[in-house]
Enzyme design. Structure first.
Site, PDB file in Angstrom:
ATOM      1  N   ALA A 260       2.877   5.804  -2.782  1.00 17.29           N
ATOM      2  CA  ALA A 260       4.251   6.958  -3.220  1.00 17.29           C
ATOM      3  C   ALA A 260       4.324   6.943  -4.782  1.00 17.29           C
ATOM      4  CB  ALA A 260       5.510   6.584  -2.906  1.00 17.29           C
TER       5      ALA A 260
ATOM      6  N   ALA B 259       0.862  -1.315   0.066  1.00 12.81           N
ATOM      7  CA  ALA B 259      -0.090   0.119  -0.075  1.00 12.81           C
ATOM      8  C   ALA B 259       0.650   1.149  -0.069  1.00 12.81           C
ATOM      9  CB  ALA B 259      -0.909  -0.284   1.435  1.00 12.81           C
ATOM     10  N   ASP B 260       2.172   1.064   0.263  1.00 16.77           N
ATOM     11  CA  ASP B 260       2.829   2.150   0.706  1.00 16.77           C
ATOM     12  C   ASP B 260       3.612   2.657  -0.549  1.00 16.77           C
ATOM     13  OD1 ASP B 260       3.718   3.489   3.983  1.00 16.77           O
ATOM     14  OD2 ASP B 260       2.762   0.904   3.697  1.00 16.77           O
ATOM     15  N   MET B 261       4.405   0.956  -1.059  1.00 17.67           N
ATOM     16  CA  MET B 261       4.462   1.721  -2.213  1.00 17.67           C
ATOM     17  C   MET B 261       3.649   2.169  -4.023  1.00 17.67           C
ATOM     18  SD  MET B 261       7.266  -1.299  -2.195  1.00 17.67           S
ATOM     19  CE  MET B 261       8.577  -0.742  -1.245  1.00 17.67           C
TER      20      MET B 261
END
Length: 394
Positions: A170, A165-167
């Site tokens: 980003a 999810a973070d990537m």
């Protein structure tokens, strides 16, 4: 040749992966990214170690400069506001409302620099009932529908083994940042605020979940490696313990695969004659494909794949990728010098023919650039710097 983002300056107040990857992407293509970290502690990414080496920080902190600043202290906030007019982009990933509680909300920042692009990364978004919840990617991946449809049908939900999810957040944040800068610089627009929610980023790439549910009441469930769109599709074990991934995403590739493995007769069976039929009877088809693959070693399967140009590949680990001649020819890995020798990392992605990015250095030591920023840019004296260090402000 100047890098495409040369001249763009980024003040990165974020922590962990989403903001870290955003800063890496911008820095790879020439932006001057100044990472602002808590004195004495730094970004928690520095504590994600393997064999006592902070590889996460060394890779995702690459091409950045590091300064320390305690924004909970009034003098720290004053220093931040002095820095803001010197930057084009500010990135933050605090729980929504935290910057406002320090008097550093978008209104205050834009008053100092009306052309500033403010990127706000959070788990659930800047408004709504859940805005104050902790927002780690794991929680978002569980809540978004991803975990519920990942895993075997008779097994528990599964989370991805990396910060997915973070990537994704980003990547969205990087494209949004460039759109905002284009609007500002080409259309003579103002600065603006970008709201990136990890939940929305991961939800948006899961396919047409909302449409399926709204119109048909469909709730996707776990089905292992099978696809709802085509068959055969999955991971199959070979006679010698290897694994093969098969993706027959078009009727032609499915038919060619079945014929290559001596299963062409199935195409005369109404259960397997069309893509729609094969998807409906994927379990029965899987058993036959499993038997065909399991009767051969990985190398024997590889020879069939290459001879018939099938859409299948062996499942690889990083050890396999590191010695793969294709990725060696493409230059996927770079060894970047650091104080302990070197750190191997993936090269700058994507590839630009005229203005390629570059890796100038791995993630720096905590506060390595305090003097360059506070003394050389803000004009603080050595005495002032010593006082700020003694008070824990930098």
């Amino acid at each position: 040749m100047p890098k495409p983002l040369a001249g763009i300056r980024v003040l990165d107040l974020s922590r962990l992966v989403a903001g870290g990857m955003l800063g890496m992407l911008l820095g790879d293509f020439g932006a001057d990214v100044v990472k602002v970290e808590q004195p004495g502690r730094g970004d928690p990414l520095r504590t994600w170690t393997t064999g006592d080496r902070p590889y996460w920080w060394r890779v995702y902190g690459r091409n950045k400069r590091s300064i320390t600043l305690n924004m909970a202290h009034p003098r720290g906030r004053h220093l931040l506001l002095r820095l803001v007019p010197r930057f084009d982009v500010l990135v933050e990933s605090f729980v929504p409302g935290k910057l406002e509680s320090w008097g550093l909300g978008p209104d205050a920042l834009l008053e100092r620099n009306p052309k500033l692009v403010i990127v706000r990364i959070s788990g659930w978004g800047q408004d709504g009932p859940y805005r104050d919840r902790p927002g780690f990617g794991t929680l978002v991946e569980a809540a978004s529908g991803l975990a519920a449809m990942t895993g075997e049908p008779d097994g528990p939900p599964l989370l991805p083994p990396f910060p997915m999810a973070d990537m994704y957040a980003a990547l969205y944040a990087a494209s949004a940042t460039l759109m905002a800068l284009y609007h500002r610089d080409v259309h003579d627009g103002s600065g603006q605020v970008i709201d990136v929610a990890l939940f929305e980023a991961i939800f948006s790439v899961l396919g047409p979940l909302a449409a399926e549910y709204a119109e048909l009441g469909v709730v996707r469930t776990r089905q292992g490696s099978r696809s709802r769109n085509a068959a055969p599709r999955g991971i199959y074990r070979t006679a010698d313990g290897g694994y093969l991934a098969v993706s027959a995403s078009t009727p032609d590739t499915a038919e060619r695969f079945l014929r290559a493995y001596g299963l062409g007769y199935l195409l005369e069976d109404p259960r397997f004659a069309t893509n729609e039929a094969r998807v409906r009877h994927a379990r029965e088809l899987d058993r036959l494909v499993e038997e065909a693959i399991a009767s051969r070693t990985l190398e024997e399967n590889r020879q069939i794949i290459e001879r018939h140009r099938l859409t299948a590949v062996p499942v690889q680990t990083i050890a396999d990728i590191a010695r793969d001649p294709h990725w060696q020819a493409r230059g996927l890995f770079l060894d970047v010098v650091d104080e302990q020798g070197f750190v191997r990392m993936h090269r700058v992605i994507p590839l630009l023919s005229e203005t390629p990015g570059e890796i100038r250095h791995p993630g720096p030591a905590l506060g390595a650039d305090n003097d360059a920023i506070y003394r050389d840019e803000l004009g603080l004296s050595d005495e002032e710097l010593q006082e700020l260090r003694a008070e824990g402000i930098i």
